[in-house]
Design a protein around this motif. Structure first.
Motif, PDB file in Angstrom:
ATOM      1  N   ALA A 119       2.988   9.950 -10.018  1.00  9.55           N
ATOM      2  CA  ALA A 119       4.261   9.959  -9.285  1.00  9.55           C
ATOM      3  C   ALA A 119       5.310  10.770 -10.026  1.00  9.55           C
ATOM      4  O   ALA A 119       6.094  11.527  -9.418  1.00  9.55           O
ATOM      5  CB  ALA A 119       4.740   8.534  -9.065  1.00  9.55           C
ATOM      6  N   ARG A 127       2.470   9.561  -1.695  1.00 13.42           N
ATOM      7  CA  ARG A 127       3.690   8.814  -1.336  1.00 13.42           C
ATOM      8  C   ARG A 127       4.914   9.429  -2.012  1.00 13.42           C
ATOM      9  O   ARG A 127       5.972   9.561  -1.390  1.00 13.42           O
ATOM     10  CB  ARG A 127       3.534   7.343  -1.748  1.00 13.42           C
ATOM     11  CG  ARG A 127       2.569   6.555  -0.870  1.00 13.42           C
ATOM     12  CD  ARG A 127       2.736   5.044  -1.095  1.00 13.42           C
ATOM     13  NE  ARG A 127       2.467   4.688  -2.490  1.00 13.42           N
ATOM     14  CZ  ARG A 127       1.273   4.320  -2.952  1.00 13.42           C
ATOM     15  NH1 ARG A 127       0.231   4.284  -2.140  1.00 13.42           N
ATOM     16  NH2 ARG A 127       1.111   4.000  -4.236  1.00 13.42           N
ATOM     17  N   ALA A 182      -0.635   7.618  -4.822  1.00 13.51           N
ATOM     18  CA  ALA A 182       0.614   7.653  -5.595  1.00 13.51           C
ATOM     19  C   ALA A 182       1.278   9.016  -5.481  1.00 13.51           C
ATOM     20  O   ALA A 182       2.504   9.123  -5.303  1.00 13.51           O
ATOM     21  CB  ALA A 182       0.331   7.307  -7.057  1.00 13.51           C
ATOM     22  N   GLU A 187      -1.266   6.093 -12.228  1.00 12.37           N
ATOM     23  CA  GLU A 187      -0.448   6.297 -11.028  1.00 12.37           C
ATOM     24  C   GLU A 187       1.003   6.621 -11.361  1.00 12.37           C
ATOM     25  O   GLU A 187       1.659   7.385 -10.645  1.00 12.37           O
ATOM     26  CB  GLU A 187      -0.522   5.060 -10.137  1.00 12.37           C
ATOM     27  CG  GLU A 187      -1.890   4.839  -9.523  1.00 12.37           C
ATOM     28  CD  GLU A 187      -1.862   3.749  -8.471  1.00 12.37           C
ATOM     29  OE1 GLU A 187      -0.808   3.089  -8.312  1.00 12.37           O
ATOM     30  OE2 GLU A 187      -2.888   3.577  -7.766  1.00 12.37           O
ATOM     31  N   ASN A 188       1.539   6.042 -12.423  1.00 10.29           N
ATOM     32  CA  ASN A 188       2.923   6.354 -12.825  1.00 10.29           C
ATOM     33  C   ASN A 188       3.046   7.824 -13.207  1.00 10.29           C
ATOM     34  O   ASN A 188       4.016   8.494 -12.846  1.00 10.29           O
ATOM     35  CB  ASN A 188       3.355   5.465 -13.978  1.00 10.29           C
ATOM     36  CG  ASN A 188       3.533   4.017 -13.560  1.00 10.29           C
ATOM     37  OD1 ASN A 188       3.836   3.739 -12.400  1.00 10.29           O
ATOM     38  ND2 ASN A 188       3.336   3.080 -14.494  1.00 10.29           N
TER      39      ASN A 188
END
Length: 528
Positions: free
Chosen positions: A83, A114, A111, A79-80
């Motif tokens: 993003a 957003r 992720a 997820e990092n």
């Protein structure tokens, strides 16, 4: 043969660049069932290119405006990384990201969604398998065609303007051609944002000029909504700008057209030996000529006057006409005296000067001061400065200018023998002014020919007419007449006897002398 605005066909501006919204509406893309999951408010971003990439660090390879297509196969499970991928696209100013759903991501990853929503980056997912090659082919071909069209139009404009310059076309003709190609009003200004020239459909131009004060205040701001400008200048000197007002096509294409127009105007100025100041004179001449002619209602000319820098709100307008005046000298005189106004050369050696004064200023005193300084500076004691009464309503200005021109014409042939004030008004020209107003009346023309018939044909007629003219203008003063014609009094008496014999009148009789005088004034007015 040079075309004229009347023969032009409609010209459509270049289509705007493809936006994200338009790409998503393409038939091939719709087959992939696209869904916007983030950044829906930014779908009008232009798409400069389409890029297929799976690398996690794709952002470093972008230059801005790309629509990035990916399956996200290298981002799954982190997820990092997802993003950061979105943030890197945002930093690279990408237009949008399109994610093909499949084995890597069966649904839109939260992720990425957003992060895209926070950045304002449009994110689109495709619910059905979709060959990215088809999308890139479709969009790239459209973009290439559009770029080719932009270059072609640019070269067509350059060729057309160069041809006009070579043919010696005036500034207005160039601007008409520019407006034809851009499909919007075109405005040329000096560095003070005063309008020097315009082109385009008259109603659209008038709409621009009505709001010119606000536009001028924002002239140094960023471009937007089709307002595109290009600087005018050369050799390190900047002297104005050309502005496309409300260009409906792509901003990049409009900027290209504005640059081509600016190049042409600078070349026109260099080859023609003109200056920005000369363009100011032409602008004032066009405005005042339209005011005098009355062809265009004064109220419709108000936006042009305001855009030209003439104060028009709660002002007193003083219409002046100077015979044989130098427009450049008169303009310098206004600047020297600090008097706001416009100067323009009219027909037959007359120059119009329209003063715009504050309501609390003494209009007649300032006009007299202007006339006195003009005579002193020019060294011409008999310079005729004609004026109408001050006007406080803009709609009355055309009539005032025509009245001033009429007064100037009425004294044009008599300033050497009449004692005129510094500023001549209608009340100062008396009968001569009335006759000049009536000079085209057939009854007046017949009367003049009938009264002067004995002097209008035959030998020495012109010389006798000159003597008669001086004799009557001086109030039948024989000594003054003989002095002005450099003859002795006995010689003058003999000429007066010949005149009376030919006209069959007695010039000592007041009524007969008055009749001949009126006929002579009418004859002179008709000849003028």
């Amino acid at each position: 043969m040079t075309t004229t605005p009347e023969t032009w066909g409609p010209v459509e501006p270049l289509e705007p660049a493809l936006s994200v919204r338009q790409v998503l509406a393409l038939e091939r893309v719709l087959a992939g069932e696209p869904e916007v999951v983030a950044g829906a408010a930014q779908l009008d971003r232009p798409v400069r290119w389409v890029h297929v990439a799976e690398a996690a660090d794709v952002g470093v390879m972008l230059s801005g405006g790309e629509m990035v297509l990916t399956t996200g196969v290298l981002l799954a499970g982190d997820e990092n990384a997802q993003a950061e991928y979105i943030r890197s696209l945002y930093r690279a100013e990408a237009a949008a990201v399109v994610l093909g759903l499949g084995r890597a991501f069966p649904t839109a990853p939260d992720a990425m969604r957003r992060a895209a929503e926070r950045c304002g980056l449009p994110m689109v997912v495709l619910h059905r398998p979709f060959p990215f090659a088809e999308l890139t082919e479709e969009v790239q071909s459209r973009l290439v065609r559009r770029k080719f069209a932009a270059v072609s139009l640019s070269e067509a404009v350059r060729t057309a303007l160069t041809g006009l310059i070579t043919a010696g076309a005036p500034l207005q003709r160039l601007l008409d051609e520019i407006a034809h190609h851009t499909g919007c009003p075109v405005v040329v200004t000096n560095l003070a944002h005063r309008v020097l020239a315009t082109a385009g459909e008259r109603p659209a131009v008038d709409d621009v000029l009505r709001d010119w004060e606000r536009i001028a205040r924002q002239a140094g701001g960023s471009e937007g909504d089709g307002w595109i400008r290009a600087e005018l200048g050369g050799r390190g000197e900047r002297w104005g700008q050309i502005m496309l007002c409300g260009y409906r096509g792509d901003t990049a294409g409009g900027r290209l057209l504005a640059d081509r127009a600016a190049e042409a105007l600078v070349l026109h100025r260099m080859l023609g030996g003109t200056s920005a100041h000369t363009w100011e004179e032409q602008s004032a001449q066009s405005l005042l000529t339209d005011l005098v002619s009355g062809v265009v209602p004064a109220r419709q000319l108000l936006p042009r006057a305001r855009a030209a820098g003439l104060p028009v709100n709660r002002r007193t307008f003083v219409p002046l006409v100077v015979r044989d005046g130098d427009p450049a000298q008169l303009d310098r005189m206004l600047r020297l005296l600090g008097l706001p106004g416009l100067v323009a050369e009219l027909a037959d050696g007359a120059t119009a000067v329209l003063l715009s004064l504050a309501r609390d200023q003494d209009a007649e005193a300032l006009a007299a001061h202007f006339a006195a300084r003009l005579r002193t500076e020019s060294g011409e004691a008999h310079t005729v400065v004609a004026s109408a009464d001050p006007r406080t309503v803009w709609d009355d200005v055309p009539a005032g200018l025509r009245e001033a021109q009429h007064v100037a014409d009425a004294v044009a042939d008599s300033s050497a023998v009449l004692d005129l004030p510094a500023v001549v008004r209608l009340r100062d020209v008396h009968l001569r002014g009335l006759i000049r107003l009536l000079r085209d009346d057939p009854h007046v023309q017949s009367f003049a020919e009938r009264e002067l018939d004995g002097l209008l044909c035959g030998a020495a007629g012109d010389d006798l007419l000159a003597v008669l003219r001086t004799y009557l203008a001086t109030g039948r003063n024989k000594s003054r007449t003989a002095q002005l014609h450099h003859v002795s009094r006995p010689a003058l008496y003999r000429r007066l006897e010949v005149i009376q014999a030919r006209l069959r009148v007695d010039l000592d009789d007041f009524e007969q002398a008055a009749s001949v005088h009126i006929a002579l004034l009418a004859h002179d007015a008709q000849q003028a």
